[in-house]
Design a protein around this motif. Structure first.
Motif, PDB file in Angstrom:
ATOM      1  N   VAL A 191      10.826  -6.572  10.389  1.00  0.00           N
ATOM      2  CA  VAL A 191      10.104  -5.301  10.526  1.00  0.00           C
ATOM      3  C   VAL A 191       8.619  -5.580  10.750  1.00  0.00           C
ATOM      4  CG1 VAL A 191       9.511  -3.103   9.433  1.00  0.00           C
ATOM      5  CG2 VAL A 191      11.774  -4.090   9.051  1.00  0.00           C
TER       6      VAL A 191
ATOM      7  N   TYR B 142      -0.807 -14.931   1.545  1.00  0.00           N
ATOM      8  CA  TYR B 142      -0.851 -14.342   0.196  1.00  0.00           C
ATOM      9  C   TYR B 142      -0.177 -15.199  -0.860  1.00  0.00           C
ATOM     10  CZ  TYR B 142       3.619 -11.922   1.535  1.00  0.00           C
ATOM     11  OH  TYR B 142       4.877 -11.597   1.971  1.00  0.00           O
TER      12      TYR B 142
ATOM     13  N   LYS C   3       3.820 -19.218   9.612  1.00  0.00           N
ATOM     14  CA  LYS C   3       3.933 -17.767   9.787  1.00  0.00           C
ATOM     15  C   LYS C   3       2.566 -17.167  10.129  1.00  0.00           C
ATOM     16  CE  LYS C   3       7.930 -17.232   6.736  1.00  0.00           C
ATOM     17  NZ  LYS C   3       8.491 -16.535   5.552  1.00  0.00           N
TER      18      LYS C   3
ATOM     19  N   GLY D   2       3.609 -15.840   4.190  1.00  0.00           N
ATOM     20  CA  GLY D   2       3.853 -16.803   3.126  1.00  0.00           C
ATOM     21  C   GLY D   2       3.433 -18.234   3.418  1.00  0.00           C
TER      22      GLY D   2
ATOM     23  N   PHE E  26       8.197   0.344   1.147  1.00  0.00           N
ATOM     24  CA  PHE E  26       9.480   0.589   1.837  1.00  0.00           C
ATOM     25  C   PHE E  26      10.498  -0.527   1.653  1.00  0.00           C
ATOM     26  CE2 PHE E  26       9.314  -2.035   5.756  1.00  0.00           C
ATOM     27  CZ  PHE E  26       7.986  -2.436   5.735  1.00  0.00           C
TER      28      PHE E  26
ATOM     29  N   TYR F 122       9.325   4.891  12.727  1.00  0.00           N
ATOM     30  CA  TYR F 122       9.113   6.030  11.818  1.00  0.00           C
ATOM     31  C   TYR F 122       7.968   5.762  10.844  1.00  0.00           C
ATOM     32  CZ  TYR F 122      11.418   4.554   7.363  1.00  0.00           C
ATOM     33  OH  TYR F 122      11.715   3.950   6.172  1.00  0.00           O
TER      34      TYR F 122
ATOM     35  N   ARG G  74      13.069 -17.197   2.497  1.00  0.00           N
ATOM     36  CA  ARG G  74      11.866 -16.996   3.312  1.00  0.00           C
ATOM     37  C   ARG G  74      11.752 -18.007   4.444  1.00  0.00           C
ATOM     38  NH1 ARG G  74       7.340 -15.965  -1.365  1.00  0.00           N
ATOM     39  NH2 ARG G  74       6.007 -15.346   0.370  1.00  0.00           N
TER      40      ARG G  74
HETATM   41  P1  NDP Z   1      12.019  -9.922   6.703  1.00  0.00           P
HETATM   42  O1  NDP Z   1      12.335 -10.647   7.953  1.00  0.00           O
HETATM   43  O2  NDP Z   1      10.700  -9.259   6.616  1.00  0.00           O
HETATM   44  O3  NDP Z   1      12.235 -10.907   5.494  1.00  0.00           O
HETATM   45  C1  NDP Z   1      11.644 -10.650   4.262  1.00  0.00           C
HETATM   46  C2  NDP Z   1      10.263 -11.321   4.149  1.00  0.00           C
HETATM   47  O4  NDP Z   1       9.666 -10.883   2.939  1.00  0.00           O
HETATM   48  C3  NDP Z   1      10.318 -12.826   4.044  1.00  0.00           C
HETATM   49  O5  NDP Z   1      10.410 -13.479   5.278  1.00  0.00           O
HETATM   50  C4  NDP Z   1       9.029 -13.130   3.329  1.00  0.00           C
HETATM   51  O6  NDP Z   1       7.946 -13.286   4.250  1.00  0.00           O
HETATM   52  C5  NDP Z   1       8.765 -11.871   2.498  1.00  0.00           C
HETATM   53  N1  NDP Z   1       8.950 -12.167   1.074  1.00  0.00           N
HETATM   54  C6  NDP Z   1       7.974 -12.177   0.149  1.00  0.00           C
HETATM   55  N2  NDP Z   1       8.449 -12.524  -1.034  1.00  0.00           N
HETATM   56  C7  NDP Z   1       9.766 -12.761  -0.880  1.00  0.00           C
HETATM   57  C8  NDP Z   1      10.793 -13.192  -1.769  1.00  0.00           C
HETATM   58  N3  NDP Z   1      10.567 -13.441  -3.072  1.00  0.00           N
HETATM   59  N4  NDP Z   1      12.036 -13.352  -1.276  1.00  0.00           N
HETATM   60  C9  NDP Z   1      12.297 -13.099   0.015  1.00  0.00           C
HETATM   61  N5  NDP Z   1      11.353 -12.692   0.899  1.00  0.00           N
HETATM   62  C10 NDP Z   1      10.092 -12.534   0.463  1.00  0.00           C
HETATM   63  O7  NDP Z   1      13.182  -8.843   6.424  1.00  0.00           O
HETATM   64  P2  NDP Z   1      13.469  -7.459   7.173  1.00  0.00           P
HETATM   65  O8  NDP Z   1      12.565  -7.320   8.327  1.00  0.00           O
HETATM   66  O9  NDP Z   1      14.933  -7.333   7.371  1.00  0.00           O
HETATM   67  O10 NDP Z   1      13.089  -6.391   6.072  1.00  0.00           O
HETATM   68  C11 NDP Z   1      11.769  -6.367   5.561  1.00  0.00           C
HETATM   69  C12 NDP Z   1      11.687  -5.440   4.398  1.00  0.00           C
HETATM   70  O11 NDP Z   1      11.733  -4.102   4.850  1.00  0.00           O
HETATM   71  C13 NDP Z   1      12.778  -5.572   3.342  1.00  0.00           C
HETATM   72  O12 NDP Z   1      12.193  -5.415   2.065  1.00  0.00           O
HETATM   73  C14 NDP Z   1      13.686  -4.412   3.659  1.00  0.00           C
HETATM   74  O13 NDP Z   1      14.409  -3.989   2.564  1.00  0.00           O
HETATM   75  C15 NDP Z   1      12.687  -3.371   4.109  1.00  0.00           C
HETATM   76  N6  NDP Z   1      13.258  -2.334   4.981  1.00  0.00           N
HETATM   77  C16 NDP Z   1      13.181  -1.048   4.559  1.00  0.00           C
HETATM   78  C17 NDP Z   1      13.623  -0.025   5.348  1.00  0.00           C
HETATM   79  C18 NDP Z   1      13.432   1.375   4.920  1.00  0.00           C
HETATM   80  O14 NDP Z   1      13.718   2.304   5.695  1.00  0.00           O
HETATM   81  N7  NDP Z   1      12.955   1.629   3.724  1.00  0.00           N
HETATM   82  C19 NDP Z   1      14.289  -0.295   6.626  1.00  0.00           C
HETATM   83  C20 NDP Z   1      14.260  -1.688   7.013  1.00  0.00           C
HETATM   84  C21 NDP Z   1      13.773  -2.665   6.186  1.00  0.00           C
HETATM   85  P3  NDP Z   1       6.685 -14.206   3.795  1.00  0.00           P
HETATM   86  O15 NDP Z   1       7.226 -15.583   3.529  1.00  0.00           O
HETATM   87  O16 NDP Z   1       5.746 -14.156   4.921  1.00  0.00           O
HETATM   88  O17 NDP Z   1       6.159 -13.584   2.541  1.00  0.00           O
END
Ligand code: NDP
Length: 324
Positions: free
Chosen positions: A152, A191, A176, A172, A237, A129, A314
């Protein structure tokens, strides 16, 4: 009788408890599903922590895949033995088995395993979507995807490449970055140590990107807006770092008459037709091998607290499933 993860107060992962729960016969309109795999999503941590408030005590989890065990009165088109999956309805997917209204279920094609179904329903439908409806990405556009190696993010990157976009991904750490590149990112920015907004300007020759898909929230919001091209779209999102702070609307004019939207999944699968159309597109892309769902972590369902810790710290990449 079944077992489920439940919580009686909000807080850290330690509030999650493995409990025995009643499993009555399904009510009218309901189906009992025996779960083979359950999906872990970041939103589960918002429900557990209280960021998204719920009446307590509560079950947890929004998606699972499994087999129909029994159907209630008035349920048409489903019978015991059918393979199904879901990503909406009341929380409670973190369970060995549960009852759920039939309208939330979709049939899982033979080409899709239970593990894939549980790993991709929520994240895959979200990616669909965001790329097709929230901001329809066009071939030749340059886009920015944050947390590009996450659940996602991994699907967004691959699908955006299928649509012909150039993709800049942020991640991060170095591991990755390798993963994001393998998923198809044209450029990867770490980043946690580079200023991503400056890098995006450099990489786009100063023009900026057509759209930013930002699930990181508080820490990246303003810099993400500054990455946009004139009249670009900021799609906020998620809140992995916390909710976005209030901002002055004038910022949008000063940033090039940009648009900001804050979409939620349930508004994009509000009708049965829309849910089924998005799932059909997802199953087709995965079943044909064009889209890969990386299930990079598996936990026993009763160890959901550890899965939450790893996700919030993370340590995960791609999708994660919990196994009953
Ligand atoms: P992810 O597998 O993407 O996990 C979250 C990632 O966010 C981490 O792996 C990390 O990647 C990054 N990140 C950056 N800063 C932080 C922090 N302080 N704490 C934790 N993670 C951090 O999760 P999902 O795929 O399940 O979900 C991704 C996002 O999408 C979430 O925010 C979720 O709420 C949102 N979402 C929204 C939907 C909607 O319809 N609005 C539906 C589905 C998900 P890195 O280390 O590379 O920075």
């Amino acid at each position: 009788m079944s077992h489920a993860i439940r919580f009686h107060r909000t807080g850290g992962p330690e509030v999650l408890q493995w409990e025995a729960v009643d499993l009555p016969a399904p009510d009218a309109g309901e189906v009992r599903v025996r779960h083979h795999a359950v999906g872990l999503n970041f939103i589960d941590t918002y429900h557990r922590s209280g960021l998204y408030p719920l009446p307590l005590p509560s079950g947890l989890g929004m998606e699972a895949a499994g087999v129909v065990e029994a159907v209630g009165e008035g349920v048409a088109g489903l019978q015991a033995g059918d393979r199904v999956a879901y990503t909406s309805g009341p929380l409670g997917a973190y369970a060995e088995a549960r009852n759920i209204e039939a309208r939330h279920l979709v049939r899982l094609p033979e080409a899709i395993s239970f593990e894939q179904g549980a790993a991709m329903m929520l994240q895959g439908v979200t990616a669909h979507y965001l790329l097709h409806s929230t901001y329809p990405v066009k071939a030749g556009e340059t886009i920015l995807v944050h947390a590009a190696a996450g659940g996602v993010g991994s699907i967004l990157v691959q699908w955006a490449k299928l649509l012909g976009a150039a993709v800049i991904g942020t991640v991060g750490n170095d591991d990755k970055a390798v993963r994001a590149k393998a998923l198809g990112c044209d450029h990867v920015i770490i980043y946690s140590r580079e200023r991503f907004a400056e890098r995006v300007r450099e990489l786009t020759g100063g023009a900026g990107v057509a759209v930013v898909y930002d699930s990181v929230g508080r820490d990246t919001f303003l810099d993400s807006v500054s990455c946009l091209q004139r009249r670009g779209t900021m799609v906020s999102f998620g809140n992995a770092t916390g909710p976005v702070a209030p901002f002055d609307c004038g910022l949008l004019a000063r940033s090039g008459s940009v648009y900001v939207t804050r979409p939620g999944l349930l508004d994009y699968i509000a009708t049965r037709e829309e849910l089924q159309a998005r799932c059909a597109a997802l199953f087709d892309a995965v079943g044909s091998g064009r889209l890969r769902i990386g299930i990079n972590q598996r936990y026993a369902l009763r160890d959901a607290a550890q899965a939450h810790r790893d996700l919030e710290e993370r340590r995960t990449t791609g999708s994660t499933i919990l196994l009953p």
